[in-house]
Design an enzyme around this catalytic site. Structure first.
Site, mmCIF file in Angstrom:
data_model
loop_
_atom_site.group_PDB
_atom_site.id
_atom_site.type_symbol
_atom_site.label_atom_id
_atom_site.label_comp_id
_atom_site.label_asym_id
_atom_site.label_seq_id
_atom_site.Cartn_x
_atom_site.Cartn_y
_atom_site.Cartn_z
ATOM 1 N N ASP A 30 -2.072 1.066 24.562
ATOM 2 C CA ASP A 30 -2.554 -0.007 23.712
ATOM 3 C C ASP A 30 -1.329 -0.864 23.391
ATOM 4 O O ASP A 30 -0.196 -0.406 23.519
ATOM 5 C CB ASP A 30 -3.165 0.575 22.428
ATOM 6 C CG ASP A 30 -3.596 -0.489 21.447
ATOM 7 O OD1 ASP A 30 -3.287 -0.349 20.251
ATOM 8 O OD2 ASP A 30 -4.213 -1.499 21.869
ATOM 9 N N ASP A 32 -1.007 -3.860 20.546
ATOM 10 C CA ASP A 32 -0.750 -4.150 19.130
ATOM 11 C C ASP A 32 -0.535 -2.846 18.372
ATOM 12 O O ASP A 32 -1.365 -1.959 18.417
ATOM 13 C CB ASP A 32 -1.939 -4.896 18.508
ATOM 14 C CG ASP A 32 -2.191 -6.234 19.190
ATOM 15 O OD1 ASP A 32 -3.247 -6.391 19.829
ATOM 16 O OD2 ASP A 32 -1.321 -7.112 19.103
#
Lengths: 313, 300
Positions: A30, A32
């Site tokens: 991922d 962010d």
């Protein structure tokens, strides 16, 4: 993946860490809260990924963010000093939503889109006609005018992504298409994240809020492309030969990154540089609820930079 | 459980005879769009002549009660005054006045209200003595103490973000005028309701809204406070099972479903056949094709 038994969210360090990394061919990240927060890279993250790449690991990026094209992600990775990535390594919810619609829609069918220029660009890249992005362009100031505007006969899907131009007028149009088409008009959302974190702890409403507005008005549930739905992992597996048992999902959110990783049989690694604090995990572990146990990762680190000492020069 | 019986003939007189008053929903009951339901004005006139009270309780948060009074007149209803009309706009303002101003006093120090809604709703909030965020100079110590979500056809992402900013303060209330997910238009289309906007604000803020409108009972409390009605002698007449009929049940009123609006008889029958206790609360005691069917139940 930890063999048998409930996942224990152990700190990833020492010999266990070396073994886990040695046994993995692919790492899914991922972005962010894992690699960066806003425009600031997590300290040591770029170097860590550089060493993983040098060690021959395949690195892919799996993000619920629908506001950027894959090309824009490769540029951001480069700008922040991460190892070079090609667009094919980037799996954003915008890209995956376009892939989903290409599979699910008949040829020539169009989508009414509540979303960003990036989402529109991903649809164009797979040849799906679309309308609706940007500010609502409707005749007249009031709903009684808007409901007179003609509907495009080609529209067979309403697609909801992050849309800073979201308005009642657009919601009204989305509802009209859904009512006209009934079950023959798909309702698809890129993701359910309710908040988009920005630098400094601030945040803005996420796509999940807009999806909920459309679902409530239409009284039906959207198909969600993004994590924790396994569709995005299926997109990765469609592009690369990945063995779930030799793949690590690295994320900062339990109910998206970790849940998807667990459901797909991956090894899951939580990093604490994002939205989740460790006591949340302990809460799920201590609950009697099997659904909450699915939110518990195999391992955690304070930051992915903690892996640096384990990776040779 | 209520039995969803058609109200006609002798049954009509048995039910209407003892009633002291009727509460009416408006949209889909008295009128549809700009047209009164045929016979509806005559029914109200006959109720007046029979000495029975007629009060109005509407989830529609677009109009002030003054505008609604003018609408009644324009559509041919006689003798309806603003004080008889309980809209979710009015009742939300009364609710906020209670919560922010307590027992009385003026608006200073109470904080401001951020309203997602049109001028009708905003006017009711001002008339209740509250100050709106975004209007005039905020005095020091005048934080935003409530976000009020109503029907807002000018709702935008920016307003959603602004509401969330205020709601980061746990002292700031989140209130919604009504839960309706959509409203019907006269040509069969639908327009999104307050419920869909509230869902966006709830999701973004992680908070649950306090919902003033039907099926919650606050609007009935407002009616009782002003007119002192006896629930056991009052009938609730509405067109939407999930709001009007459930509201009647929650307030201890016998309920009549009229079929000139949103809900179909088959839906009521499906709830009646359901195993779920919650579904059974949505079954009306009685139904009529239109409220004009109630006229024969009243004295000449």
């Amino acid at each position: 993946m930890a063999a048998g038994g409930p996942r224990r969210c152990r700190r990833l360090e020492g010999e266990t860490a070396r073994a886990v990394l040695a046994n993995a061919d692919t790492l899914l990240f991922d972005c962010d809260g894992v690699l960066w927060r806003g425009e600031a890279a997590v300290s040591g993250a770029a170097e860590t990924l550089g060493r993983l790449a040098a060690a021959g690991k395949r690195l892919c990026y799996v993000t619920n963010n629908s506001g950027r094209t894959r090309l824009a992600y490769t540029e951001k990775l480069r700008r922040l000093g991460f190892p070079p990535a090609e667009p094919r390594h980037i799996f954003s919810s915008a890209f995956c939503a376009a892939r989903y619609l290409r599979q699910a829609l008949p040829p020539g069918a169009a989508a009414y889109v509540l979303g960003s220029p990036a989402l529109a660009a991903e649809l164009e890249a797979v040849g799906i006609p679309h309308l609706g992005t940007g500010p609502a362009a409707l005749p007249g100031p009031a709903p009684k005018d808007w409901v007179q505007a003609p509907l495009d006969p080609a529209v067979r899907a309403v697609l909801v992504g992050f849309d800073e131009h979201f308005s009642y007028a657009k919601l009204c149009q989305a509802l009209r298409y859904l009512l006209r088409g009934g079950p023959d008009c798909l309702l698809v959302g890129t993701n359910r994240d309710h908040r988009l974190p920005l630098e400094g702890g601030a945040g803005i409403p996420g796509t999940g809020c807009l999806v909920k507005a459309v679902e409530t008005a239409a009284q039906r549930e959207a198909f969600i492309v993004g994590k924790p739905n396994r569709f995005m992992f299926d997109c990765v597996a469609g592009e690369f030969q990945v063995d779930p048992a030799r793949t690590i999902m690295v994320g900062d959110r339990l109910d998206t990154d970790i849940l998807m990783g667990n459901d797909c049989g991956l090894t899951t690694l939580l990093t604490l540089t994002g939205v989740t604090a460790l006591d949340e995990v302990r809460g799920h572990q201590d609950s009697g609820c099997p659904a909450r146990h699915s939110l518990v990762p195999d391992f955690y680190v304070d930051s992915i930079a903690d892996l640096l000492p384990l990776l040779g020069e | 459980m209520a039995s969803c019986r058609r109200l006609s003939g002798a049954g009509l007189r048995e039910v209407l005879g003892p009633a002291q008053g009727l509460l009416f929903d408006c949209d889909g009951v008295l009128w549809a769009g700009e047209r009164a339901v045929p016979g509806a004005p005559e029914l109200l006139e006959r109720l007046r002549r029979s000495g029975k009270a007629a009060l109005f309780v509407s989830n529609n948060s677009r109009r002030s009660v003054a505008e609604l009074e003018r609408r009644f007149t324009r559509l041919g209803f006689r003798g309806v005054r603003a004080e008889h009309v309980f809209s979710s706009a009015l009742c939300s303002a009364l609710f906020l006045r209670q919560r922010l101003l307590g027992g009385g006093g003026n608006g200073s120090g109470a904080g401001r209200v951020f309203v997602l809604g049109g001028e009708g709703l905003r006017g009711e909030v001002r008339d209740a003595g509250l100050r709106l965020a975004g209007e005039g100079e905020p005095a020091p110590g005048e934080p935003v103490r409530a976000v009020l979500v109503g029907y807002d056809d000018q709702f935008t992402f920016a307003k959603l973000a602004q509401a969330c900013g205020y709601l980061r303060d746990p002292q700031c209330l989140l209130v919604a005028t009504d839960p309706d997910p959509w409203h019907p238009l006269s040509d069969g289309q639908r327009t999104p309701g307050t419920g869909s906007l509230t869902a966006a604000v709830e999701t973004a803020s992680g908070r649950k809204a306090l919902v003033v409108g039907k099926p919650n009972t606050y609007m009935f409390d407002c009616i009782v406070e002003r007119f002192g009605v006896d629930p056991s002698r009052t009938l609730m007449v509405g067109d939407r099972l999930e709001t009007d009929i459930l509201f009647g049940k929650n307030c201890g009123l016998a309920t009549i479903l009229t079929l000139t609006g949103v809900s179909r008889l088959e839906e009521a029958q499906a709830y009646m056949a359901s195993d779920s206790a919650a579904a059974k609360d949505l079954v009306p005691n009685y139904y009529v094709d239109s409220i004009a069917d109630l006229i024969p139940g009243l004295d000449e």
